[in-house]
Design a protein around this motif. Structure first.
Motif, PDB file in Angstrom:
ATOM      1  N   VAL A 108       0.857  -1.188   0.000  1.00 11.52           N
ATOM      2  CA  VAL A 108       0.000   0.000   0.000  1.00 11.52           C
ATOM      3  C   VAL A 108       0.893   1.239   0.000  1.00 11.52           C
ATOM      4  O   VAL A 108       1.832   1.335   0.789  1.00 11.52           O
ATOM      5  N   VAL A 109       0.614   2.160  -0.915  1.00 15.08           N
ATOM      6  CA  VAL A 109       1.365   3.411  -0.986  1.00 15.08           C
ATOM      7  C   VAL A 109       0.374   4.567  -0.896  1.00 15.08           C
ATOM      8  O   VAL A 109      -0.580   4.636  -1.665  1.00 15.08           O
ATOM      9  N   LEU A 110       0.609   5.463   0.067  1.00 15.24           N
ATOM     10  CA  LEU A 110      -0.231   6.642   0.212  1.00 15.24           C
ATOM     11  C   LEU A 110       0.622   7.863  -0.093  1.00 15.24           C
ATOM     12  O   LEU A 110       1.690   8.047   0.488  1.00 15.24           O
ATOM     13  N   ASP A 111       0.143   8.676  -1.021  1.00 14.69           N
ATOM     14  CA  ASP A 111       0.861   9.899  -1.381  1.00 14.69           C
ATOM     15  C   ASP A 111       0.092  11.096  -0.817  1.00 14.69           C
ATOM     16  O   ASP A 111      -0.955  11.472  -1.339  1.00 14.69           O
ATOM     17  N   PRO A 112       0.599  11.723   0.253  1.00 18.54           N
ATOM     18  CA  PRO A 112      -0.145  12.816   0.881  1.00 18.54           C
ATOM     19  C   PRO A 112      -0.311  14.027  -0.039  1.00 18.54           C
ATOM     20  O   PRO A 112      -1.249  14.808   0.137  1.00 18.54           O
ATOM     21  N   ALA A 113       0.575  14.187  -1.010  1.00 24.18           N
ATOM     22  CA  ALA A 113       0.468  15.359  -1.880  1.00 24.18           C
ATOM     23  C   ALA A 113      -0.727  15.243  -2.823  1.00 24.18           C
ATOM     24  O   ALA A 113      -1.472  16.191  -3.026  1.00 24.18           O
ATOM     25  N   SER A 114      -0.912  14.058  -3.400  1.00 26.59           N
ATOM     26  CA  SER A 114      -2.019  13.875  -4.345  1.00 26.59           C
ATOM     27  C   SER A 114      -3.233  13.227  -3.686  1.00 26.59           C
ATOM     28  O   SER A 114      -4.307  13.181  -4.269  1.00 26.59           O
ATOM     29  N   ARG A 115      -3.039  12.721  -2.448  1.00 26.87           N
ATOM     30  CA  ARG A 115      -4.053  11.964  -1.711  1.00 26.87           C
ATOM     31  C   ARG A 115      -4.473  10.704  -2.481  1.00 26.87           C
ATOM     32  O   ARG A 115      -5.589  10.237  -2.384  1.00 26.87           O
ATOM     33  N   GLN A 116      -3.541  10.177  -3.258  1.00 28.88           N
ATOM     34  CA  GLN A 116      -3.781   8.931  -3.982  1.00 28.88           C
ATOM     35  C   GLN A 116      -3.287   7.761  -3.154  1.00 28.88           C
ATOM     36  O   GLN A 116      -2.235   7.843  -2.526  1.00 28.88           O
ATOM     37  N   VAL A 117      -4.069   6.684  -3.171  1.00 27.31           N
ATOM     38  CA  VAL A 117      -3.646   5.450  -2.514  1.00 27.31           C
ATOM     39  C   VAL A 117      -3.610   4.352  -3.558  1.00 27.31           C
ATOM     40  O   VAL A 117      -4.548   4.218  -4.352  1.00 27.31           O
ATOM     41  N   THR A 118      -2.521   3.606  -3.567  1.00 27.53           N
ATOM     42  CA  THR A 118      -2.451   2.450  -4.463  1.00 27.53           C
ATOM     43  C   THR A 118      -2.149   1.196  -3.655  1.00 27.53           C
ATOM     44  O   THR A 118      -1.551   1.267  -2.573  1.00 27.53           O
ATOM     45  N   PHE A 119      -2.600   0.058  -4.180  1.00 28.45           N
ATOM     46  CA  PHE A 119      -2.315  -1.240  -3.570  1.00 28.45           C
ATOM     47  C   PHE A 119      -1.774  -2.126  -4.681  1.00 28.45           C
ATOM     48  O   PHE A 119      -2.479  -2.362  -5.663  1.00 28.45           O
ATOM     49  N   ASN A 120      -0.533  -2.558  -4.535  1.00 31.20           N
ATOM     50  CA  ASN A 120       0.160  -3.314  -5.579  1.00 31.20           C
ATOM     51  C   ASN A 120       0.053  -2.605  -6.933  1.00 31.20           C
ATOM     52  O   ASN A 120      -0.193  -3.222  -7.957  1.00 31.20           O
ATOM     53  N   GLY A 121       0.194  -1.289  -6.874  1.00 31.47           N
ATOM     54  CA  GLY A 121       0.221  -0.496  -8.099  1.00 31.47           C
ATOM     55  C   GLY A 121      -1.125  -0.072  -8.644  1.00 31.47           C
ATOM     56  O   GLY A 121      -1.195   0.711  -9.593  1.00 31.47           O
ATOM     57  N   GLN A 122      -2.217  -0.593  -8.044  1.00 27.29           N
ATOM     58  CA  GLN A 122      -3.557  -0.242  -8.525  1.00 27.29           C
ATOM     59  C   GLN A 122      -4.168   0.837  -7.628  1.00 27.29           C
ATOM     60  O   GLN A 122      -4.098   0.732  -6.401  1.00 27.29           O
ATOM     61  N   ALA A 123      -4.787   1.830  -8.246  1.00 21.85           N
ATOM     62  CA  ALA A 123      -5.433   2.887  -7.470  1.00 21.85           C
ATOM     63  C   ALA A 123      -6.597   2.310  -6.663  1.00 21.85           C
ATOM     64  O   ALA A 123      -7.338   1.459  -7.148  1.00 21.85           O
ATOM     65  N   VAL A 124      -6.733   2.766  -5.428  1.00 15.99           N
ATOM     66  CA  VAL A 124      -7.820   2.310  -4.554  1.00 15.99           C
ATOM     67  C   VAL A 124      -8.565   3.548  -4.054  1.00 15.99           C
ATOM     68  O   VAL A 124      -7.951   4.512  -3.604  1.00 15.99           O
ATOM     69  N   ALA A 125      -9.892   3.506  -4.150  1.00 12.37           N
ATOM     70  CA  ALA A 125     -10.703   4.622  -3.661  1.00 12.37           C
ATOM     71  C   ALA A 125     -11.026   4.411  -2.191  1.00 12.37           C
ATOM     72  O   ALA A 125     -11.468   3.326  -1.797  1.00 12.37           O
ATOM     73  N   LEU A 126     -10.777   5.436  -1.373  1.00 16.72           N
ATOM     74  CA  LEU A 126     -11.095   5.369   0.053  1.00 16.72           C
ATOM     75  C   LEU A 126     -11.986   6.540   0.423  1.00 16.72           C
ATOM     76  O   LEU A 126     -11.870   7.623  -0.145  1.00 16.72           O
ATOM     77  N   SER A 127     -12.855   6.324   1.402  1.00 17.64           N
ATOM     78  CA  SER A 127     -13.622   7.452   1.944  1.00 17.64           C
ATOM     79  C   SER A 127     -12.666   8.331   2.746  1.00 17.64           C
ATOM     80  O   SER A 127     -11.539   7.929   3.054  1.00 17.64           O
ATOM     81  N   ALA A 128     -13.125   9.530   3.094  1.00 10.00           N
ATOM     82  CA  ALA A 128     -12.268  10.472   3.836  1.00 10.00           C
ATOM     83  C   ALA A 128     -11.790   9.868   5.150  1.00 10.00           C
ATOM     84  O   ALA A 128     -10.628   9.998   5.518  1.00 10.00           O
ATOM     85  N   ARG A 129     -12.695   9.174   5.866  1.00 10.02           N
ATOM     86  CA  ARG A 129     -12.297   8.603   7.163  1.00 10.02           C
ATOM     87  C   ARG A 129     -11.373   7.407   6.990  1.00 10.02           C
ATOM     88  O   ARG A 129     -10.460   7.202   7.778  1.00 10.02           O
ATOM     89  N   GLU A 130     -11.630   6.602   5.985  1.00  7.71           N
ATOM     90  CA  GLU A 130     -10.737   5.472   5.714  1.00  7.71           C
ATOM     91  C   GLU A 130      -9.335   5.983   5.398  1.00  7.71           C
ATOM     92  O   GLU A 130      -8.337   5.448   5.883  1.00  7.71           O
TER      93      GLU A 130
END
Ligand code: CA
Length: 220
Positions: free
Chosen positions: A132-154
């Motif tokens: 899992v990679v979280l990029d605070p600048a873009s607020r993008q989260v990826t899991f094994n290279g795939q983008a994952v959508a999360l709610s604000a609280r998640e």
């Protein structure tokens, strides 16, 4: 992450609050120096945006007291234009960075990210664990290279767990981190968000430490 905003100007404060919330931060906004002092005594923040000219107690005094207590919270001060005396006094009182009004909100957010990263001793701008990679600048989260959508609280919960990988986080700490004052927490919400993250990243991604709280699991 939870941020304290100290600003007595209603319009400027509103703008900063909106920007910080859009960046998925839980924000407590206080409008005078005394309220800031009390908030800093009571709550664990990851950063503070501090105006210097404030009612009741000025920002420099709030900052000095914070540092005298040994608190190393990253603090970014807001100074009036052309006031190099303010900048110098603020930095000497223990501020980590400053911005001169008026400033660009995107710059404020970038400076906060840099301050928090530096405070944590991190060189890399992204937070990573178990694919899992979280990029605070873009607020993008990826899991094994795939983008994952999360709610604000998640997102806020994941951000907290990634920032404290080597620590067990109690439910109370996680709630403090993802909710600002006055926000409805409901019951079992941390558990619910943990459940959602496990569904997205695997059951072992977050481990429950019985009677204590949660921590990222041993996954590769
Ligand atoms: Ca002011």
């Amino acid at each position: 992450m939870r941020i304290l905003l100290v600003e007595d100007d209603a319009i400027l404060g509103d703008g900063i609050l909106a920007g910080l919330k859009l960046a998925e931060h839980a924000v407590d906004w206080v409008r005078d120096g005394e309220a800031a002092r009390l908030a800093l005594l009571d709550h664990p923040y990851e950063a503070c945006v501090l105006d210097l000219g404030l009612p009741k107690r000025d920002g420099i005094s709030v900052l000095k007291e914070l540092r005298e207590r040994g608190n190393r919270l990253p603090v970014l001060i807001l100074t009036a234009r052309d006031s190099s005396a303010d900048k110098i006094a603020g930095l000497d009182a223990g501020a980590d960075d400053y911005l001169t009004k008026p400033f660009d909100l995107a710059e404020l957010l970038a400076r906060l990210r840099a301050l928090v990263r530096r405070a944590a001793g991190e060189a890399r701008p992204t937070l990573e664990h178990g694919g899992v990679v979280l990029d605070p600048a873009s607020r993008q989260v990826t899991f094994n290279g795939q983008a994952v959508a999360l709610s604000a609280r998640e997102y806020a919960l994941l951000d907290d767990l990634l920032r404290h990988q080597n620590h067990i986080r109690t439910r109370a700490q996680l709630e403090e981190s993802i909710y600002a004052w006055g926000e409805e927490t409901g019951s079992n919400t941390v558990e619910v968000f943990v459940h959602h993250l496990r569904k997205k990243f695997g059951a072992d991604f977050i481990r429950t430490v019985r009677g204590l709280g949660y921590q990222l699991g041993d996954v590769n």
